[in-house]
Design an enzyme around this catalytic site. Structure first.
Site, PDB file in Angstrom:
ATOM      1  N   PHE A 126       0.854  -1.192   0.000  1.00  0.00           N
ATOM      2  CA  PHE A 126       0.000   0.000   0.000  1.00  0.00           C
ATOM      3  C   PHE A 126       0.896   1.251   0.000  1.00  0.00           C
ATOM      4  CE2 PHE A 126      -2.947   3.021   1.969  1.00  0.00           C
ATOM      5  CZ  PHE A 126      -4.131   2.702   1.325  1.00  0.00           C
ATOM      6  N   ASP A 198       1.868  -5.789   7.793  1.00  0.00           N
ATOM      7  CA  ASP A 198       0.675  -4.954   7.767  1.00  0.00           C
ATOM      8  C   ASP A 198      -0.517  -5.878   7.551  1.00  0.00           C
ATOM      9  OD1 ASP A 198      -1.489  -3.259   7.135  1.00  0.00           O
ATOM     10  OD2 ASP A 198      -0.102  -1.678   6.549  1.00  0.00           O
ATOM     11  N   TYR A 223     -10.764  -0.079  10.158  1.00  0.00           N
ATOM     12  CA  TYR A 223     -12.031   0.244   9.485  1.00  0.00           C
ATOM     13  C   TYR A 223     -12.361  -0.638   8.283  1.00  0.00           C
ATOM     14  CZ  TYR A 223      -8.506   2.786   6.834  1.00  0.00           C
ATOM     15  OH  TYR A 223      -7.378   3.106   6.136  1.00  0.00           O
ATOM     16  N   LYS A 224     -11.542  -1.650   8.003  1.00  0.00           N
ATOM     17  CA  LYS A 224     -11.849  -2.522   6.861  1.00  0.00           C
ATOM     18  C   LYS A 224     -12.688  -3.701   7.369  1.00  0.00           C
ATOM     19  CE  LYS A 224      -7.996  -0.786   4.209  1.00  0.00           C
ATOM     20  NZ  LYS A 224      -6.549  -0.825   4.010  1.00  0.00           N
ATOM     21  N   ARG A 372     -12.399  -4.294  -7.599  1.00  0.00           N
ATOM     22  CA  ARG A 372     -12.277  -5.135  -6.405  1.00  0.00           C
ATOM     23  C   ARG A 372     -13.652  -5.406  -5.804  1.00  0.00           C
ATOM     24  NH1 ARG A 372      -8.027  -2.610  -2.263  1.00  0.00           N
ATOM     25  NH2 ARG A 372      -9.745  -1.138  -2.081  1.00  0.00           N
TER      26      ARG A 372
END
Ligand SMILES: *Cc1c(COP(=O)(O)O)cnc(C)c1O
Length: 409
Positions: A126, A198, A223-224, A372
């Site tokens: 990321f 991560d 928050y995912k 996605r």
């Protein structure tokens, strides 16, 4: 096709997790397939936040720090997230943004190996992770080497005896590929390095076992798949064996051994508490705590099992699409190599994603050509997958017609 939709309905009727869909405040007609960007709102959150704001903050004022358990929340919520990633209590703390936790973890990892001057970072990581790895390298005067997971063994060999921290994402945020956490960690250790993971795209989506895998440090956002809400605080995991030596560059009075002495020099607290910084974001932190409830009750293993079945279902439906609109499934199909989302390669992915959103199908696109779809078994149904592919077929057929009219293929 209609018979397939009936089949999907039958699967939903037999789905042991079906009832969890109602535990999320999803608007009618919405198919939520981008929980890998922002998880939906768990129904446990509004009431919990209301109580924190009106009763705790509003009525108890500063007493909330102890009477309402605010002070211990970073470790308490940390232990709850720890259970979801295979960490025994006392190794995970919540607070700050992912950026801060990444910077702290990578720099602290480098300080655990002061004689090692090479920092390795996943080239597919990321952007924030790559920016921060580069920043840590500049601050500490290290040499940054970026490589893919496939190149890691060769890089460790080429820089024998030099590699300190190695930062990888457990799940590729674009392709959805899941790396072998234990195997990669063992390889990093064999080279004398420190494995920093991560877990933003892995925690809550796939069964992660940080303790069993021998992970040194890990971070992730809230928050995912943890559904903690926009900007939810991040977490940091540090294996017990490293905690006494952990020299984190960003500190604060809550990480001090005796915070209320307001001492002039930093003396780290015992255990994971040293990884706390200043006053934590209590409102967001307690929203995240309430949000964990449905995931904990369902269990990551059950969610994962269903997510994989949803992914297989998606791949089968995609295979049946007409060749001219059929996207390539980029994500590995083998279960042990697949994370929580499936990436499809298709022309105009951003436009396709926008057109799907107009139809209530929430996906997202990553440039240039990846669409996605996050198939979170906690709230996505088999019928959702069927309807999403049907919507994709309509949108893609319209796009392919337009391209033909313009003479572009
Ligand atoms: C989502 C994600 C982040 C997000 O970082 P923020 O600071 O919360 O925006 C970082 N790293 C990875 C690998 C991610 O998947």
């Amino acid at each position: 096709m209609e018979s397939t939709r009936l089949w999907a309905g039958k699967e939903d009727a037999e789905d042991p997790l079906a009832a969890f869909r109602a535990e999320f405040a999803l608007p009618d007609g919405v198919i939520q397939l981008n929980g890998n960007s922002l998880g939906p709102l768990p129904r446990t959150v509004p009431g919990a936040l209301d109580a924190v704001v009106r009763r705790q903050w509003g009525k108890h004022l500063i007493r909330g720090w102890f009477d309402d358990g605010w002070f211990d929340a970073p470790e308490r919520v940390g232990d709850r997230i720890g259970r979801l990633i295979g960490a025994d209590p006392g190794q995970t703390v919540v607070g700050e943004s992912t950026s801060v936790q990444l910077f702290n973890a990578v720099a602290a990892a480098a300080r655990l190996r002061p004689d090692r001057r090479v920092l390795v970072c996943d080239a597919a990581n990321f952007p924030t992770d790559r920016y921060l790895a580069a920043s840590v390298a500049r601050v500490l005067g290290l040499r940054l080497v970026e490589c893919t997971a496939g190149e890691l063994a060769a890089v460790l060999q080429a820089h024998r005896g030099e590699v300190g921290p190695v930062l990888f994402g457990a799940v590729d945020f674009r392709s959805g590929e899941l790396l072998d956490l234990a195997g990669t960690t063992a390889r990093i250790h064999a080279a004398g390095g420190i494995a920093v993971w991560d877990l933003s795209h892995a925690a809550g989506a796939v069964p992660v076992e940080v303790d069993a895998a021998g992970v040194d440090l890990a971070v992730g956002c809230g928050y995912k798949y943890l559904n903690g809400g926009p900007g939810a605080p991040a977490y940091l995991y540090a294996a017990s064996r490293h905690q006494a030596a952990l020299d984190l560059p960003i500190t604060g009075w809550h990480g001090h051994a005796r915070p209320f002495e307001m001492a002039g020099a930093f003396e780290p607290a015992d255990g994971i508490t040293r990884a706390r910084t200043g006053t934590p974001q209590i409102l967001s932190l307690l929203a995240l705590e309430a949000a964990l409830d449905p995931l904990e009750r369902a269990g990551v293993a059950a969610v994962r099992e269903k997510s994989l079945r949803l992914g297989d279902c998606l791949a089968a439906l995609v295979r049946e699409l007409p060749a001219e609109i059929r996207p390539e499934v980029v994500t590995p199909t083998e279960h042990h190599r697949r994370g929580g989302h499936v990436a499809l390669r298709c022309p105009d992915a951003p436009a396709v994603s926008a057109a799907l959103m107009e139809r209530g199908v929430f996906t997202d696109a990553r440039p240039p050509d990846l669409l996605r779809l996050c198939l979170n078994g906690l709230y996505v149904s088999y019928t959702d997958v069927f309807d999403a592919v049907a919507a994709f077929a309509e949108v893609a057929a319209a796009g392919s017609g337009e391209r033909r009219a313009k003479g572009e293929r």
